[in-house]
Design an enzyme around this catalytic site. Structure first.
Site, PDB file in Angstrom:
ATOM      1  N   HIS A   1       0.852  -1.193   0.000  1.00 34.85           N
ATOM      2  CA  HIS A   1       0.000   0.000   0.000  1.00 34.85           C
ATOM      3  C   HIS A   1       0.882   1.236   0.000  1.00 34.85           C
ATOM      4  O   HIS A   1       0.695   2.139  -0.800  1.00 34.85           O
ATOM      5  CB  HIS A   1      -0.920  -0.007   1.227  1.00 34.85           C
ATOM      6  CG  HIS A   1      -1.910   1.120   1.230  1.00 34.85           C
ATOM      7  ND1 HIS A   1      -2.969   1.183   2.097  1.00 34.85           N
ATOM      8  CD2 HIS A   1      -2.006   2.244   0.478  1.00 34.85           C
ATOM      9  CE1 HIS A   1      -3.666   2.289   1.881  1.00 34.85           C
ATOM     10  NE2 HIS A   1      -3.102   2.947   0.899  1.00 34.85           N
TER      11      HIS A   1
ATOM     12  N   HIS B   1       2.825  10.805   0.161  1.00 40.20           N
ATOM     13  CA  HIS B   1       3.792  10.338   1.157  1.00 40.20           C
ATOM     14  C   HIS B   1       5.246  10.412   0.685  1.00 40.20           C
ATOM     15  O   HIS B   1       6.121  10.831   1.441  1.00 40.20           O
ATOM     16  CB  HIS B   1       3.463   8.891   1.553  1.00 40.20           C
ATOM     17  CG  HIS B   1       2.094   8.715   2.106  1.00 40.20           C
ATOM     18  ND1 HIS B   1       1.735   9.173   3.364  1.00 40.20           N
ATOM     19  CD2 HIS B   1       0.976   8.145   1.581  1.00 40.20           C
ATOM     20  CE1 HIS B   1       0.464   8.877   3.587  1.00 40.20           C
ATOM     21  NE2 HIS B   1      -0.022   8.264   2.524  1.00 40.20           N
TER      22      HIS B   1
ATOM     23  N   GLU C   1       0.701   7.583  -3.973  1.00 41.19           N
ATOM     24  CA  GLU C   1       1.621   7.377  -2.853  1.00 41.19           C
ATOM     25  C   GLU C   1       2.811   8.329  -2.934  1.00 41.19           C
ATOM     26  O   GLU C   1       3.291   8.806  -1.907  1.00 41.19           O
ATOM     27  CB  GLU C   1       2.099   5.922  -2.812  1.00 41.19           C
ATOM     28  CG  GLU C   1       1.029   4.942  -2.381  1.00 41.19           C
ATOM     29  CD  GLU C   1       0.481   5.259  -0.993  1.00 41.19           C
ATOM     30  OE1 GLU C   1       1.271   5.343  -0.046  1.00 41.19           O
ATOM     31  OE2 GLU C   1      -0.743   5.443  -0.883  1.00 41.19           O
TER      32      GLU C   1
END
Length: 209
Positions: free
Chosen positions: A65, A110, A106
């Site tokens: 993930h 992040h 992502e």
């Protein structure tokens, strides 16, 4: 007059808080990493899922993930407007992150907070994933598994000495397994806000096929 005073004060406070939030979102400024493995069959059971991950000819078990920079409490996000990901990087990640949308998301949310370049960030994800031993029971189950969340934790920790695993659930079903690492990618205890949300003594692991 009073209304004007409070209005000006509210603006000043908003500016203070916004500048503090910006400082906390600086690339490379964080305490540790949270590495998250998603149980793909659970994602694919949702009405809205990624067809590139859940097509009829695709059967995944645990997939990545994300790798998320964390503070001891909370986390930074979207630390830069640099959103370009080379197409070859996206292609290279497909085997463990089988969703183009997820890979790009992502990085934006992040990866930009890691302080790493795009290739280095995703290279770190690949390296770390390759070092995680998935217990045999979860390699390719063709039937539902009913199991206690603590058993999942124990099996992962037995297969990966030194790691501390946090199991995440979606209702009665396994959703994710989470692992915390320090900035040198050594296993460490997770922050106080990273805890299991599983409420049932037994949960269901959906089959891969």
């Amino acid at each position: 007059m009073i209304g004007t005073h409070f209005f000006v004060r509210a603006i000043l406070l908003a500016l203070i808080f916004s500048s503090s939030a910006f400082a906390e979102g600086e690339p490379g400024r964080f305490d540790y990493y949270l590495f998250t493995l998603s149980w793909s069959p659970e994602h694919c059971s949702e009405a809205r899922h990624d067809s590139s991950q859940c097509g009829t000819d695709r059967h995944y078990s645990f997939v990545v993930h994300g790798l998320w920079p964390q503070y001891e409490k909370g986390y930074p996000e979207s630390c830069s407007t640099s959103r370009q990901i080379p197409e070859n990087v996206v292609e290279e990640m497909q085997d463990i992150m089988p969703s183009r949308h997820l890979i790009k998301h992502e990085w934006q949310k992040h990866g930009t907070c890691s302080g790493l370049k795009v290739k280095d960030y995703f290279g770190l994800i690949k390296k770390q994933y390759s070092q995680i031993k998935i217990p045999d029971e979860f390699a390719d189950p063709n039937r539902p598994i009913t199991i206690a969340p603590q058993q999942i934790k124990s099996q992962f920790e037995a297969a990966n000495p030194g790691m501390q695993i946090v199991v995440a659930c979606k209702g009665r079903y396994l959703q994710e397994v989470r692992i915390c690492y320090d900035r040198q990618m050594r296993p460490r205890e997770c922050g106080a806000n990273i805890r299991s949300n599983c409420r049932n003594s037994k949960i269901i692991v959906r089959p891969v096929k």
